[in-house]
Structures are given as structure tokens and as C-alpha cells.
Design a protein around this motif. Structure first.
Motif, PDB file in Angstrom:
ATOM      1  N   ILE A  27      21.369  48.489  17.829  1.00 21.84           N
ATOM      2  CA  ILE A  27      21.573  47.502  18.899  1.00 21.84           C
ATOM      3  C   ILE A  27      20.391  46.542  18.948  1.00 21.84           C
ATOM      4  O   ILE A  27      20.576  45.328  19.094  1.00 21.84           O
ATOM      5  CB  ILE A  27      21.804  48.210  20.253  1.00 21.84           C
ATOM      6  CG1 ILE A  27      23.163  48.917  20.214  1.00 21.84           C
ATOM      7  CG2 ILE A  27      21.731  47.218  21.404  1.00 21.84           C
ATOM      8  CD1 ILE A  27      23.459  49.772  21.404  1.00 21.84           C
ATOM      9  N   ASP A  38      24.000  48.573  28.974  1.00 21.90           N
ATOM     10  CA  ASP A  38      25.357  48.038  28.915  1.00 21.90           C
ATOM     11  C   ASP A  38      25.522  46.810  29.812  1.00 21.90           C
ATOM     12  O   ASP A  38      26.237  45.870  29.458  1.00 21.90           O
ATOM     13  CB  ASP A  38      26.369  49.127  29.277  1.00 21.90           C
ATOM     14  CG  ASP A  38      27.752  48.816  28.747  1.00 21.90           C
ATOM     15  OD1 ASP A  38      27.865  48.417  27.570  1.00 21.90           O
ATOM     16  OD2 ASP A  38      28.718  48.973  29.517  1.00 21.90           O
ATOM     17  N   ALA A  45      17.189  44.109  27.821  1.00 18.77           N
ATOM     18  CA  ALA A  45      17.811  45.157  27.008  1.00 18.77           C
ATOM     19  C   ALA A  45      16.773  45.844  26.123  1.00 18.77           C
ATOM     20  O   ALA A  45      16.777  47.078  26.005  1.00 18.77           O
ATOM     21  CB  ALA A  45      18.936  44.572  26.150  1.00 18.77           C
ATOM     22  N   ARG A  54      21.869  58.634  30.266  1.00 19.05           N
ATOM     23  CA  ARG A  54      23.130  58.016  30.719  1.00 19.05           C
ATOM     24  C   ARG A  54      22.854  56.826  31.637  1.00 19.05           C
ATOM     25  O   ARG A  54      23.472  55.771  31.524  1.00 19.05           O
ATOM     26  CB  ARG A  54      23.989  59.044  31.451  1.00 19.05           C
ATOM     27  CG  ARG A  54      24.771  59.917  30.552  1.00 19.05           C
ATOM     28  CD  ARG A  54      25.830  60.705  31.318  1.00 19.05           C
ATOM     29  NE  ARG A  54      26.590  61.484  30.368  1.00 19.05           N
ATOM     30  CZ  ARG A  54      26.697  62.793  30.370  1.00 19.05           C
ATOM     31  NH1 ARG A  54      26.118  63.493  31.325  1.00 19.05           N
ATOM     32  NH2 ARG A  54      27.399  63.415  29.453  1.00 19.05           N
ATOM     33  N   ARG A  64      28.118  48.712  20.866  1.00 21.24           N
ATOM     34  CA  ARG A  64      28.284  49.136  22.270  1.00 21.24           C
ATOM     35  C   ARG A  64      29.291  50.262  22.380  1.00 21.24           C
ATOM     36  O   ARG A  64      29.067  51.244  23.088  1.00 21.24           O
ATOM     37  CB  ARG A  64      28.770  47.970  23.125  1.00 21.24           C
ATOM     38  CG  ARG A  64      27.728  46.991  23.516  1.00 21.24           C
ATOM     39  CD  ARG A  64      28.318  45.855  24.312  1.00 21.24           C
ATOM     40  NE  ARG A  64      28.620  46.269  25.671  1.00 21.24           N
ATOM     41  CZ  ARG A  64      29.256  45.524  26.549  1.00 21.24           C
ATOM     42  NH1 ARG A  64      29.693  44.330  26.215  1.00 21.24           N
ATOM     43  NH2 ARG A  64      29.472  45.960  27.772  1.00 21.24           N
ATOM     44  N   ASP A  65      30.417  50.120  21.692  1.00 20.01           N
ATOM     45  CA  ASP A  65      31.454  51.158  21.736  1.00 20.01           C
ATOM     46  C   ASP A  65      30.936  52.474  21.184  1.00 20.01           C
ATOM     47  O   ASP A  65      31.184  53.544  21.759  1.00 20.01           O
ATOM     48  CB  ASP A  65      32.705  50.718  20.963  1.00 20.01           C
ATOM     49  CG  ASP A  65      33.460  49.598  21.662  1.00 20.01           C
ATOM     50  OD1 ASP A  65      33.241  49.391  22.880  1.00 20.01           O
ATOM     51  OD2 ASP A  65      34.267  48.928  20.982  1.00 20.01           O
ATOM     52  N   ARG A 112      28.638  54.001  23.739  1.00 22.51           N
ATOM     53  CA  ARG A 112      29.415  54.578  24.848  1.00 22.51           C
ATOM     54  C   ARG A 112      30.038  55.918  24.454  1.00 22.51           C
ATOM     55  O   ARG A 112      30.043  56.861  25.249  1.00 22.51           O
ATOM     56  CB  ARG A 112      30.511  53.610  25.278  1.00 22.51           C
ATOM     57  CG  ARG A 112      30.014  52.403  26.027  1.00 22.51           C
ATOM     58  CD  ARG A 112      31.161  51.468  26.322  1.00 22.51           C
ATOM     59  NE  ARG A 112      30.717  50.257  26.986  1.00 22.51           N
ATOM     60  CZ  ARG A 112      31.371  49.123  26.936  1.00 22.51           C
ATOM     61  NH1 ARG A 112      32.508  49.021  26.278  1.00 22.51           N
ATOM     62  NH2 ARG A 112      30.911  48.060  27.568  1.00 22.51           N
ATOM     63  N   LEU A 150      24.019  43.987  27.875  1.00 28.07           N
ATOM     64  CA  LEU A 150      24.892  43.658  26.744  1.00 28.07           C
ATOM     65  C   LEU A 150      26.159  42.951  27.200  1.00 28.07           C
ATOM     66  O   LEU A 150      26.682  42.084  26.494  1.00 28.07           O
ATOM     67  CB  LEU A 150      25.227  44.917  25.942  1.00 28.07           C
ATOM     68  CG  LEU A 150      24.037  45.616  25.275  1.00 28.07           C
ATOM     69  CD1 LEU A 150      24.518  46.843  24.494  1.00 28.07           C
ATOM     70  CD2 LEU A 150      23.255  44.673  24.394  1.00 28.07           C
ATOM     71  N   ASP A 151      26.629  43.296  28.389  1.00 25.76           N
ATOM     72  CA  ASP A 151      27.803  42.616  28.934  1.00 25.76           C
ATOM     73  C   ASP A 151      27.483  41.146  29.224  1.00 25.76           C
ATOM     74  O   ASP A 151      28.291  40.255  28.934  1.00 25.76           O
ATOM     75  CB  ASP A 151      28.287  43.327  30.196  1.00 25.76           C
ATOM     76  CG  ASP A 151      29.616  42.789  30.684  1.00 25.76           C
ATOM     77  OD1 ASP A 151      30.548  42.656  29.858  1.00 25.76           O
ATOM     78  OD2 ASP A 151      29.732  42.498  31.892  1.00 25.76           O
ATOM     79  N   VAL A 189      21.466  53.976  29.516  1.00 25.67           N
ATOM     80  CA  VAL A 189      22.520  53.380  28.682  1.00 25.67           C
ATOM     81  C   VAL A 189      23.405  52.474  29.537  1.00 25.67           C
ATOM     82  O   VAL A 189      23.818  51.393  29.098  1.00 25.67           O
ATOM     83  CB  VAL A 189      23.339  54.462  27.944  1.00 25.67           C
ATOM     84  CG1 VAL A 189      24.616  53.883  27.357  1.00 25.67           C
ATOM     85  CG2 VAL A 189      22.490  55.104  26.850  1.00 25.67           C
ATOM     86  N   ASN A 190      23.667  52.872  30.776  1.00 27.04           N
ATOM     87  CA  ASN A 190      24.429  52.014  31.687  1.00 27.04           C
ATOM     88  C   ASN A 190      23.681  50.712  31.964  1.00 27.04           C
ATOM     89  O   ASN A 190      24.289  49.641  32.057  1.00 27.04           O
ATOM     90  CB  ASN A 190      24.755  52.735  32.993  1.00 27.04           C
ATOM     91  CG  ASN A 190      25.832  53.782  32.811  1.00 27.04           C
ATOM     92  OD1 ASN A 190      26.638  53.714  31.886  1.00 27.04           O
ATOM     93  ND2 ASN A 190      25.839  54.762  33.694  1.00 27.04           N
ATOM     94  N   ASP A 248      27.305  39.369  25.939  1.00 31.46           N
ATOM     95  CA  ASP A 248      28.668  39.170  25.426  1.00 31.46           C
ATOM     96  C   ASP A 248      29.326  37.968  26.102  1.00 31.46           C
ATOM     97  O   ASP A 248      29.985  37.159  25.447  1.00 31.46           O
ATOM     98  CB  ASP A 248      29.500  40.433  25.641  1.00 31.46           C
ATOM     99  CG  ASP A 248      30.891  40.292  25.073  1.00 31.46           C
ATOM    100  OD1 ASP A 248      31.027  40.229  23.835  1.00 31.46           O
ATOM    101  OD2 ASP A 248      31.853  40.238  25.872  1.00 31.46           O
TER     102      ASP A 248
END
Length: 149
Positions: free
Chosen positions: A69, A125, A98, A118, A47-48, A51, A128-129, A121-122, A132
Motif C-alpha cells: 500500500i 481505510d 496514511a 483493526r 485495500r481489498d 480488508r 484510502l477512501d 487498518v480502519n 480513491d
């Protein structure tokens, strides 16, 4: 006659055993803390990197990170049987979302549309959040005791 007198007690014991087995299915196995910790760490690293790549506008790197991913999601899905039933279903839904978004993002990467990438990807994310959060809850609830069942 003696057997008929014992049938209600036998039925109650069988019901209790089946009920306990069902609770185990709802609760998950409670194992795999180290395994889920490693998966969570790997997912966070991916993820990092994603980003950073999108922040730098590097579509080539974004395109290269999407399969990584997806691979992490595959591993999480393979090990989700250790989660409780609700988390397993929730993580399956988030993984499907995802994956769909990753497929869409890959198409936009190929077309070179940075703004849409972008946005996608948001969206990835957000999924993915959620994953997590589920992994964190699973890790906190897991036990890695030898011989635990």
C-alpha cells in the motif's frame, strides 16, 4: 512615443498570458486518465486484500500488505502533478496521514495486538477512501487525447 502608447496593451496581453498559465496550474494538466485508472485499480486491490487479511485476523498478511500500500501511495504521489492544485494538496495530506498510520500499524502488527491493528487498518481505510475519491474525480476530469496540452 509609439512604444509608450502600446505599453498598456502589451501589459494587458502579458497579464492575460500569465493568467492563463496560472489557470492551467490550478486545473492540472488534465492528462493521465489511463495512468490514474490503473493506480486506482491497484490501490483497490491492495485495500481489498488488507480488508480480507484483517477480517481473517491474519497479522502476518497484514504486515506484508502494508509495504504494498505504501508503494501504491508513492506512485500516486509521483503522478499527482497531473491533478489540479486543490486535489494535489488534498491527496498529499491523505497520503501523509496514511503513511503515518501505516507506520503505527506496523508497530502494532509486530506486537501482535489484533484489536489495535483493526482500529489502525480502519483509519488507513478512511484515508484510502479519500484518495480513491480524488483519483475518481481526476479520472473523470482527465483527457487522453493525443497532442492535448
Amino acid at each position: 512615443m509609439r512604444l509608450h502608447a502600446r505599453l498598456p496593451a502589451l501589459a494587458a496581453v502579458c497579464g492575460l498570458v500569465l493568467g492563463l498559465a496560472s489557470c492551467q496550474q490550478l486545473a492540472g494538466s488534465g492528462k493521465g486518465k489511463a495512468e490514474f485508472t490503473e493506480l486506482r485499480t491497484q490501490l483497490a486491490g491492495s485495500r481489498d486484500a488488507l480488508r480480507r487479511a484483517i477480517g481473517e485476523g491474519d497479522l502476518t498478511r497484514v504486515g506484508a500488505l502494508l509495504p504494498a500500500i505504501s508503494s501504491r501511495l508513492d506512485e500516486i504521489e509521483k503522478r499527482s502533478s497531473s491533478m489540479n492544485m486543490l486535489d494535489r494538496e488534498h491527496v498529499a495530506l491523505q497520503i501523509a496521514t496514511a503513511r503515518r498510520t501505516i507506520t503505527e500499524t506496523d508497530r502494532w502488527v509486530a506486537s501482535g495486538d489484533l484489536d489495535t491493528v483493526r482500529t489502525k487498518v480502519n483509519q488507513i481505510d478512511v484515508s484510502l477512501d479519500e484518495i480513491d475519491t480524488i483519483l475518481d474525480r481526476t479520472i473523470r476530469g482527465a483527457t487522453d487525447q493525443p497532442g492535448a496540452s
